[in-house]
Motif scaffolding. Structure first.
Motif, PDB file in Angstrom:
ATOM      1  N   TRP A 150      -6.206  -0.647   2.364  1.00 40.18           N
ATOM      2  CA  TRP A 150      -6.269  -1.173   0.878  1.00 40.18           C
ATOM      3  C   TRP A 150      -4.922  -1.297   0.384  1.00 40.18           C
ATOM      4  CZ3 TRP A 150     -11.270   0.871   1.587  1.00 40.18           C
ATOM      5  CH2 TRP A 150     -12.334  -0.173   1.405  1.00 40.18           C
ATOM      6  N   ASN A 151      -4.432  -2.305  -0.093  1.00 39.13           N
ATOM      7  CA  ASN A 151      -3.166  -2.725  -0.728  1.00 39.13           C
ATOM      8  C   ASN A 151      -3.076  -1.821  -2.112  1.00 39.13           C
ATOM      9  OD1 ASN A 151      -2.640  -4.422   1.309  1.00 39.13           O
ATOM     10  ND2 ASN A 151      -3.562  -6.313   0.246  1.00 39.13           N
ATOM     11  N   THR A 152      -4.136  -1.534  -2.761  1.00 39.16           N
ATOM     12  CA  THR A 152      -4.085  -0.834  -4.030  1.00 39.16           C
ATOM     13  C   THR A 152      -4.956   0.502  -3.856  1.00 39.16           C
ATOM     14  OG1 THR A 152      -5.953  -1.945  -4.904  1.00 39.16           O
ATOM     15  CG2 THR A 152      -3.706  -2.919  -5.312  1.00 39.16           C
ATOM     16  N   GLY A 153      -4.940   1.326  -4.785  1.00 44.50           N
ATOM     17  CA  GLY A 153      -5.776   2.558  -4.656  1.00 44.50           C
ATOM     18  C   GLY A 153      -5.250   3.640  -3.739  1.00 44.50           C
ATOM     19  N   PRO A 154      -6.045   4.483  -3.207  1.00 44.95           N
ATOM     20  CA  PRO A 154      -5.784   5.541  -2.286  1.00 44.95           C
ATOM     21  C   PRO A 154      -5.513   4.871  -0.878  1.00 44.95           C
ATOM     22  CG  PRO A 154      -8.208   5.628  -2.823  1.00 44.95           C
ATOM     23  CD  PRO A 154      -7.549   4.588  -3.697  1.00 44.95           C
ATOM     24  N   GLY A 155      -6.180   3.674  -0.495  1.00 45.52           N
ATOM     25  CA  GLY A 155      -5.853   3.055   0.550  1.00 45.52           C
ATOM     26  C   GLY A 155      -6.897   3.162   1.721  1.00 45.52           C
ATOM     27  N   GLY A 156      -7.787   4.228   1.618  1.00 46.58           N
ATOM     28  CA  GLY A 156      -8.711   4.613   2.508  1.00 46.58           C
ATOM     29  C   GLY A 156     -10.080   4.863   2.004  1.00 46.58           C
ATOM     30  N   LEU A 157     -11.040   5.370   2.811  1.00 49.17           N
ATOM     31  CA  LEU A 157     -12.122   5.825   2.406  1.00 49.17           C
ATOM     32  C   LEU A 157     -12.469   7.327   2.950  1.00 49.17           C
ATOM     33  CD1 LEU A 157     -14.167   2.710   3.530  1.00 49.17           C
ATOM     34  CD2 LEU A 157     -14.076   3.434   1.175  1.00 49.17           C
ATOM     35  N   PRO A 158     -13.362   8.130   2.425  1.00 48.02           N
ATOM     36  CA  PRO A 158     -13.793   9.030   2.587  1.00 48.02           C
ATOM     37  C   PRO A 158     -14.216   9.086   4.161  1.00 48.02           C
ATOM     38  CG  PRO A 158     -15.009   8.803   0.673  1.00 48.02           C
ATOM     39  CD  PRO A 158     -14.278   7.478   1.024  1.00 48.02           C
ATOM     40  N   GLY A 159     -13.661  10.327   4.961  1.00 45.60           N
ATOM     41  CA  GLY A 159     -13.759  10.164   6.378  1.00 45.60           C
ATOM     42  C   GLY A 159     -12.639   9.382   7.090  1.00 45.60           C
ATOM     43  N   ALA A 160     -11.801   8.537   6.167  1.00 51.24           N
ATOM     44  CA  ALA A 160     -10.720   7.784   6.804  1.00 51.24           C
ATOM     45  C   ALA A 160      -9.418   7.841   5.824  1.00 51.24           C
ATOM     46  CB  ALA A 160     -11.306   6.263   6.917  1.00 51.24           C
ATOM     47  N   PRO A 161      -9.029   9.170   5.641  1.00 54.31           N
ATOM     48  CA  PRO A 161      -7.857   9.184   4.813  1.00 54.31           C
ATOM     49  C   PRO A 161      -6.522   8.491   5.080  1.00 54.31           C
ATOM     50  CG  PRO A 161      -8.258  11.090   5.994  1.00 54.31           C
ATOM     51  CD  PRO A 161      -9.305  10.097   6.321  1.00 54.31           C
ATOM     52  N   VAL A 162      -6.369   7.149   4.986  1.00 49.92           N
ATOM     53  CA  VAL A 162      -5.228   6.568   5.239  1.00 49.92           C
ATOM     54  C   VAL A 162      -4.495   5.729   4.374  1.00 49.92           C
ATOM     55  CG1 VAL A 162      -6.062   6.033   7.717  1.00 49.92           C
ATOM     56  CG2 VAL A 162      -6.608   4.344   5.799  1.00 49.92           C
ATOM     57  N   THR A 163      -3.423   5.808   4.258  1.00 50.15           N
ATOM     58  CA  THR A 163      -2.422   4.852   3.490  1.00 50.15           C
ATOM     59  C   THR A 163      -1.697   4.089   4.311  1.00 50.15           C
ATOM     60  OG1 THR A 163      -0.636   6.302   3.755  1.00 50.15           O
ATOM     61  CG2 THR A 163      -2.299   7.081   1.973  1.00 50.15           C
ATOM     62  N   LYS A 164      -0.851   3.175   3.806  1.00 53.59           N
ATOM     63  CA  LYS A 164       0.095   2.419   4.405  1.00 53.59           C
ATOM     64  C   LYS A 164       1.308   3.071   5.268  1.00 53.59           C
ATOM     65  CE  LYS A 164      -1.297  -1.824   2.750  1.00 53.59           C
ATOM     66  NZ  LYS A 164      -2.231  -2.771   3.818  1.00 53.59           N
ATOM     67  N   ALA A 165       1.341   4.301   4.675  1.00 57.38           N
ATOM     68  CA  ALA A 165       2.208   5.031   5.805  1.00 57.38           C
ATOM     69  C   ALA A 165       1.593   5.720   6.911  1.00 57.38           C
ATOM     70  CB  ALA A 165       2.579   6.428   4.959  1.00 57.38           C
ATOM     71  N   SER A 166       0.240   5.376   7.066  1.00 56.51           N
ATOM     72  CA  SER A 166      -0.512   5.588   8.223  1.00 56.51           C
ATOM     73  C   SER A 166       0.173   4.660   9.631  1.00 56.51           C
ATOM     74  CB  SER A 166      -2.116   5.939   8.042  1.00 56.51           C
ATOM     75  OG  SER A 166      -2.259   6.565   7.131  1.00 56.51           O
ATOM     76  N   LEU A 167       0.291   3.495   8.943  1.00 53.76           N
ATOM     77  CA  LEU A 167       0.567   2.392   9.995  1.00 53.76           C
ATOM     78  C   LEU A 167       1.918   2.894  10.870  1.00 53.76           C
ATOM     79  CD1 LEU A 167       0.085  -0.594   7.784  1.00 53.76           C
ATOM     80  CD2 LEU A 167      -1.714   0.216   8.944  1.00 53.76           C
ATOM     81  N   THR A 168       2.987   3.597  10.347  1.00 48.25           N
ATOM     82  CA  THR A 168       3.809   3.857  10.861  1.00 48.25           C
ATOM     83  C   THR A 168       3.872   4.897  12.123  1.00 48.25           C
ATOM     84  OG1 THR A 168       4.464   5.782   9.656  1.00 48.25           O
ATOM     85  CG2 THR A 168       5.213   3.650   8.950  1.00 48.25           C
ATOM     86  N   ARG A 169       2.312   5.563  12.185  1.00 51.27           N
ATOM     87  CA  ARG A 169       2.087   6.542  13.067  1.00 51.27           C
ATOM     88  C   ARG A 169       1.371   5.875  14.192  1.00 51.27           C
ATOM     89  NH1 ARG A 169       2.192   9.560   8.330  1.00 51.27           N
ATOM     90  NH2 ARG A 169      -0.117   9.080   7.711  1.00 51.27           N
ATOM     91  N   MET A 170       1.000   4.576  14.075  1.00 56.96           N
ATOM     92  CA  MET A 170       0.315   3.965  15.082  1.00 56.96           C
ATOM     93  C   MET A 170       1.422   3.584  16.436  1.00 56.96           C
ATOM     94  SD  MET A 170      -1.750   1.259  12.912  1.00 56.96           S
ATOM     95  CE  MET A 170      -2.819   0.459  14.082  1.00 56.96           C
ATOM     96  N   HIS A 171       0.976   3.761  17.768  1.00 57.97           N
ATOM     97  CA  HIS A 171       2.033   3.563  18.697  1.00 57.97           C
ATOM     98  C   HIS A 171       1.118   2.648  19.941  1.00 57.97           C
ATOM     99  CE1 HIS A 171      -0.236   7.220  19.366  1.00 57.97           C
ATOM    100  NE2 HIS A 171      -0.393   6.919  20.630  1.00 57.97           N
ATOM    101  N   GLY A 172       1.820   2.476  20.972  1.00 57.83           N
ATOM    102  CA  GLY A 172       1.086   1.820  21.898  1.00 57.83           C
ATOM    103  C   GLY A 172       1.086   0.290  21.573  1.00 57.83           C
ATOM    104  N   SER A 173      -0.082  -0.274  21.319  1.00 58.74           N
ATOM    105  CA  SER A 173      -0.215  -1.594  20.811  1.00 58.74           C
ATOM    106  C   SER A 173      -1.453  -1.788  19.852  1.00 58.74           C
ATOM    107  CB  SER A 173      -0.489  -2.595  22.071  1.00 58.74           C
ATOM    108  OG  SER A 173      -1.728  -2.121  22.961  1.00 58.74           O
TER     109      SER A 173
END
Length: 267
Positions: free
Chosen positions: A151-174
C-alpha cells in the motif's frame, strides 16, 4: 494434490509420475485473503505442477466449496499489521525447509527429485504481500506478485504480511508483477512497487478486462496460468522458448494487444 503427514498445514501439488530424470524446482504459494486453505487455487496450482514443479501451498485441504469461484476485492489496509491472522509469511520459508529436508532424506518419495536451488515464491492479493515479505530469503530465485502490491499509504501490509515499501529493496533475483486493470484494487499499489524497482529484472503486466480476482479459477488458470508457467519455465529452468514471451524487442506478451507490459533490466 495431496498432503504430507510430515508437513501439516500445507497442501502439495506435483506431477503424478515422479519417475523422471529432471529435478523439480520448488514453488511456494500464499493464498488470497491470507487464507489457510491449500486447495483454494487448485486449478491454477495443478496447472503449474503439471509442467514439472513441486508446489507447496499454505493451508490444508478445506471443503470442496472453497475451490474456485470468485475472489473478493482487496481489503483496505488495517491500522496494525500485528492483528491475528489466518496465515503468516514465515510459513513459506518453513515449507522450503521441509522440501530441502525431503530432498536429502533417502526414505522420502522426494529424495533427490527436487532442485531446491531454484525456488519461486508467489501469492495472490494478501498472499502477494506475503510473497514480497518472503522474497528477502536468499534461497528465493524469483518472485511472482499477483493482484497485489504494498500500500502507498498506511502500514503498507496486512497481518501475516508485515511489509513496507522498504521491503522491495530486499527482493532479489527477478520479479513478475501480474494483476488486473484499473478496476483491480491493487492496481496502483503494484504500479508504484514496480516504479521503485531499479536493480533486478522486473516486469509489470496486466490484461484489459480482468479485475482483482484474476483468472485463477478458469481452465488451466486462464491467461494468468499461461503467463506464470512461461515465467517459471524461463526463470527456474532456463527455457529459451519460454523467455520469448518476456524478453527481446518483440516479446510475445508485449505484442498481445490484450496486455499492457512494462519491463526493467530485461533484454
Amino acid at each position: 494434490m495431496e498432503q504430507a503427514a510430515s508437513l501439516p498445514g500445507y497442501t502439495l501439488y506435483a506431477p503424478a509420475n515422479l519417475t523422471f530424470s529432471q529435478k523439480l524446482p520448488v514453488v511456494l504459494w500464499a493464498n488470497g485473503g491470507c487464507m489457510a486453505y491449500g486447495n483454494r487455487y487448485r486449478i491454477f496450482l495443478s496447472e503449474i505442477a503439471s509442467h514439472g514443479y513441486l508446489v507447496i501451498a499454505i493451508g490444508g485441504v478445506g471443503p470442496s466449496t472453497i475451490e474456485g469461484g470468485t475472489e473478493e476485492g482487496m481489503p483496505p489496509p488495517p491500522k496494525s499489521t500485528t492483528a491475528p491472522t489466518l496465515s503468516d509469511y514465515t510459513q513459506l520459508g518453513k515449507a522450503l525447509d521441509w522440501a530441502t529436508a525431503q530432498n536429502r532424506n533417502a526414505k522420502s518419495p522426494l529424495h533427490a527429485k527436487l532442485d531446491t536451488r531454484r525456488v519461486a515464491v508467489m501469492g495472490h492479493s494478501c498472499g502477494g504481500l506475503q510473497a514480497i515479505a518472503a522474497a528477502a530469503d536468499p534461497r528465493v530465485t524469483t518472485t511472482v506478485v499477483m493482484n497485489s502490491g504494498v500500500w502507498n499509504t498506511g502500514p503498507g501490509g496486512l497481518p501475516g504480511a508485515p511489509v513496507t515499501k522498504a521491503s522491495l529493496t530486499r527482493m532479489h533475483g527477478s520479479v513478475l508483477y501480474i494483476g488486473g486493470d484499473a478496476s483491480d484494487g491493487a492496481h496502483e499499489n503494484s504500479r508504484d512497487d514496480f516504479g521503485r524497482l531499479t536493480t533486478i529484472p522486473a516486469i509489470w503486466a496486466y490484461p484489459d478486462g480482468v479485475g482483482h480476482g484474476g483468472t485463477y479459477f478458469e481452465q488451466a488458470g486462464g491467461s494468468f496460468g499461461k503467463v506464470v508457467v512461461s515465467w517459471l519455465q524461463w526463470r527456474l529452468k532456463g527455457d529459451r522458448a519460454a523467455s520469448s514471451m518476456f524478453a527481446g524487442v518483440e516479446c510475445g506478451l508485449c505484442g498481445d494487444t490484450r496486455w499492457h507490459v512494462a519491463r526493467k533490466n530485461i533484454k
